[in-house]
Design an enzyme around this catalytic site. Sequence first.
Site, short mmCIF file in Angstrom:
data_model
loop_
_atom_site.label_atom_id
_atom_site.label_comp_id
_atom_site.label_asym_id
_atom_site.label_seq_id
_atom_site.Cartn_x
_atom_site.Cartn_y
_atom_site.Cartn_z
N CYS A 210 0.81 -1.22 0.00
CA CYS A 210 0.00 0.00 0.00
C CYS A 210 0.85 1.27 0.00
CB CYS A 210 -0.99 -0.01 1.16
SG CYS A 210 -0.26 -0.09 2.80
N ASP B 244 -8.08 5.23 -1.57
CA ASP B 244 -7.66 4.04 -0.84
C ASP B 244 -7.05 3.02 -1.80
OD1 ASP B 244 -7.34 1.90 0.84
OD2 ASP B 244 -9.40 1.89 1.59
N HIS C 189 -6.27 -0.06 -1.06
CA HIS C 189 -6.55 -1.42 -0.60
C HIS C 189 -7.74 -2.02 -1.35
CE1 HIS C 189 -4.47 0.69 2.70
NE2 HIS C 189 -3.87 -0.47 2.88
#
Length: 492
Positions: free
Chosen positions: A151, A330, A332
Amino acid sequence: MSNRDSSEHGDSSNKIASNECNEATKLGFNFTQLWSQITTTYSLIDRNDSNMFNRDERVESEQEKKSVVILGKKYDDISVDDGVIEQDIYSKIWLTYRTGFEPIAKCLDGPQPLSFVQSMVFNRNPISSTFNNFHGLLDNDNFTTDVGWGCMIRTSQALLANTYQLLFLGRGFSYGRDRSPRHDEIIDMFMDEPRAPFSLHNFIKVASESPLKVKPGQWFGPNAASLSIKRLCDNVYESNGTGRVKVVISESSNLYDDIITQMFTTLNPVPDAILVLLPVRLGIDKVNPLYHASVLELLALRQSVGIAGGKPSSSFYFFGYKGNDLLYLDPHYPQFVRNKTSVYDTYHTNSYQKLSVDDMDPSMMIGILIKDINDYEDFKSSCTKSSNKILHFHPTSEKADRRGSLSEFKRKNSEFVCIESKDVQRREDFITIDNVSRDDLNNMEGFIDMADEFDSEIDQNNKDDNFDDDEPVNVSQTSIGEEYTSTAGSRP
């Protein structure tokens, strides 16, 4: 998600699982346990989406009626739901986990690829990403996904990709409305393949070299990310590739006028821009409240290209704010590597999330894009007028006190960062960073938390006899070429 929808979703998912389970059993892979984890946590993923803004499912509050700032552009008196703002956010480049890319060999003494299988259940589309990369999950020798560990690389890529987009397409570029071959060229530079200059493969390659020696499957921190960006940008610069961006890394957040001027006037070829990266730590467990306004101020400047950071072990790409809520993309969200006929749309999203600045992890990488000397002077003036507490400007690097002005105060609440010049092997890079365990902190003087500068009165009134304030801080410094670093601030 309704109960009926959940039931239908579960039935179809279980059918998919049963079709794959026999093959997995033959290959010796315990898929039953993995599937159990996926199905039992799927509802948790839905609940984790509660902070996500969607066009059709929102109740506007007074907080949301405040102005919105997106990488230096301010929208006043417009709902955050407004299509203009949504289009601006959609135009930002979004980098996410990918599955099924060309294998990256593991290190013998590094993490094992299969050790990250269980982490898939905590991502937003675990089922599709698992099956798209099913055979890759059975490969014990190579990584074919960065789920669970990539990430920080992805948010660093996002920061760099939006830097290039801002530099070459301008602040007004709107993806979908404005079609540009240059946009596609920028995305191509970040494809998950070794030939792409800013690919995941190449981030890992340069980080695996001395001094960082990060292994595939290991998490990156802001320091590793900033050094990787510098090395990769240097490679593009030296090859006369598209977008000659020079990178300056300042751990201490000190900027020196003479160095910036020299880079724009003496380098050949002249850089298209300078990307200033600040791998900083602005507190202990959370960002010290003294820095809240300064973090927001930096995002509001037109030179901002965002922040890579977020929560412990979870990095996000922050591109703006509304009130005290930071807005972010994000990473993820695993996506399968696709062919180029459809890949570009997967680098943009309508979904964005928010995080209160109160809850932000103090370790982050801040990006600033300087296009020329006048741009630098404008940036410096803006920071000075707002009394920004993160950045510090100095006319010259020769006489500047690189240890900062805090040596007379005790440094108790920070991780100590040691920079050793003897570890330099590549002259253009700064050197390894060794973290001292907290168990050793009681015997060490010289902890530097930037917030202490403003807590000095409290610090003076609460002296700790275990610290000897008369003992000087013993930290070696390195300044190499156009890059300069310092340990004056606490860093991860």
